[in-house]
Design an enzyme around this catalytic site. Sequence first.
Site, PDB file in Angstrom:
ATOM      1  N   GLY A  15       0.635  -1.443  -0.182  1.00 53.22           N
ATOM      2  CA  GLY A  15      -0.185  -0.088   0.164  1.00 53.22           C
ATOM      3  C   GLY A  15       0.823   1.201  -0.093  1.00 53.22           C
ATOM      4  O   GLY A  15       2.026   1.427  -0.526  1.00 53.22           O
ATOM      5  N   CYS A  16       0.584   2.291   0.847  1.00 53.91           N
ATOM      6  CA  CYS A  16       1.058   3.373   0.815  1.00 53.91           C
ATOM      7  C   CYS A  16       2.334   3.327   1.436  1.00 53.91           C
ATOM      8  O   CYS A  16       3.370   4.347   1.056  1.00 53.91           O
ATOM      9  CB  CYS A  16       0.335   4.527   1.607  1.00 53.91           C
ATOM     10  N   ALA A  17       2.880   2.484   1.948  1.00 55.11           N
ATOM     11  CA  ALA A  17       4.309   2.197   2.663  1.00 55.11           C
ATOM     12  C   ALA A  17       5.268   1.826   1.490  1.00 55.11           C
ATOM     13  O   ALA A  17       6.307   1.832   1.857  1.00 55.11           O
ATOM     14  CB  ALA A  17       4.119   1.401   3.800  1.00 55.11           C
ATOM     15  N   ALA A  18       4.827   1.301   0.309  1.00 56.90           N
ATOM     16  CA  ALA A  18       5.696   0.764  -0.488  1.00 56.90           C
ATOM     17  C   ALA A  18       6.593   1.509  -1.145  1.00 56.90           C
ATOM     18  O   ALA A  18       7.817   0.960  -1.481  1.00 56.90           O
ATOM     19  CB  ALA A  18       4.982   0.053  -1.907  1.00 56.90           C
TER      20      ALA A  18
END
Length: 339
Positions: free
Chosen positions: A134-137
């Site tokens: 998700g956004c952490a990738a």
Amino acid sequence: MHISGVHTVLPDHRYEQAEIIEAFSRLTEADRDLLEHFRAATGVRGRNLALALEDYGKLDSFTRANEAYAEIALDLAERAVLGALAKADVPPEKVDHLMFCSSTGLATPSLDARLAQRAGLRDDVRRVPVFGLGCAAGAAGLARLNDYLRGWPAHVALLVCAELCSLTLQRDDTSVAGALAGTLFGDGAAAVVATGRGPGPEVVATRSKLYPGTGHLMGWEIGRHGFRVVLDPGLIGFVEQVVGGDVRTFLADYGLTPDQVGTWICHPGGPKVIDTIAGVLGLPASVFAVTLESMREHGNLSSVSVLHVLQRTRGRPGQPGLLLALGPGFSAELVLLHW
């Protein structure tokens, strides 16, 4: 590891936020007043979308949406890769390692296999496709490239993130989370060229943090309908509770405090998330100016956002910087940089 080139590509379909809200309110069952509320709360002025607004009505199944994802994400990713390679002055055949991250569509063969051929990479390039960060990738991808280049410092590594959040639109989703997603998330792709030795900011250290028992805070509910967003109301409170301490501990391990960090590169999860992080670290909102501007102009691009902010950031020579992103798990990814 040195970050030698960063390039972001956004779809050509650009709309003001009011146009998007009008179109999506006609297409979905989302509450119009709720959409307008989040439009004002997020402060997003406009977004670039994978499709023209009139074409979203044609996405009558997960199959159609995923077909559009595979085609458009591949095109944006190729353009991002070629742009990043040009900035780093690295020819495609010099790339040894390719990491591809996405959480908004599915494909087998994975898109990195097709991307490698389209971008002219060698047929023996080492590929790692990653789904679900998700956004952490974007931040996690940089950290994993750093791990690879510590073992192979003479190699060239390439990170690609591609997210088409708008294609996950759910017509029958009347939830608060669905309305927020419909007003916040945008589309795009970004690529980073990294080398063991060379120009650009250096990755000094990285840290991953996984918080057990928090999977309900953020993610997808995946089924016949496709991808339905999960955003728990308790997310902001949890960020306030844990993130400040973990950032301070990470920095302290390298002899730093937050006020000694000259450059902050943060994923723009939303205005409340940014305000919360600034508050728990005792920082003025101005340190996140590039992050906030990215969000206002383009919304939350999931994993692409932090790389978009990185591209726009000019670090202070001789000073440390911190790149930070939060994602499903619930998780945090921290990358300490030095210009």
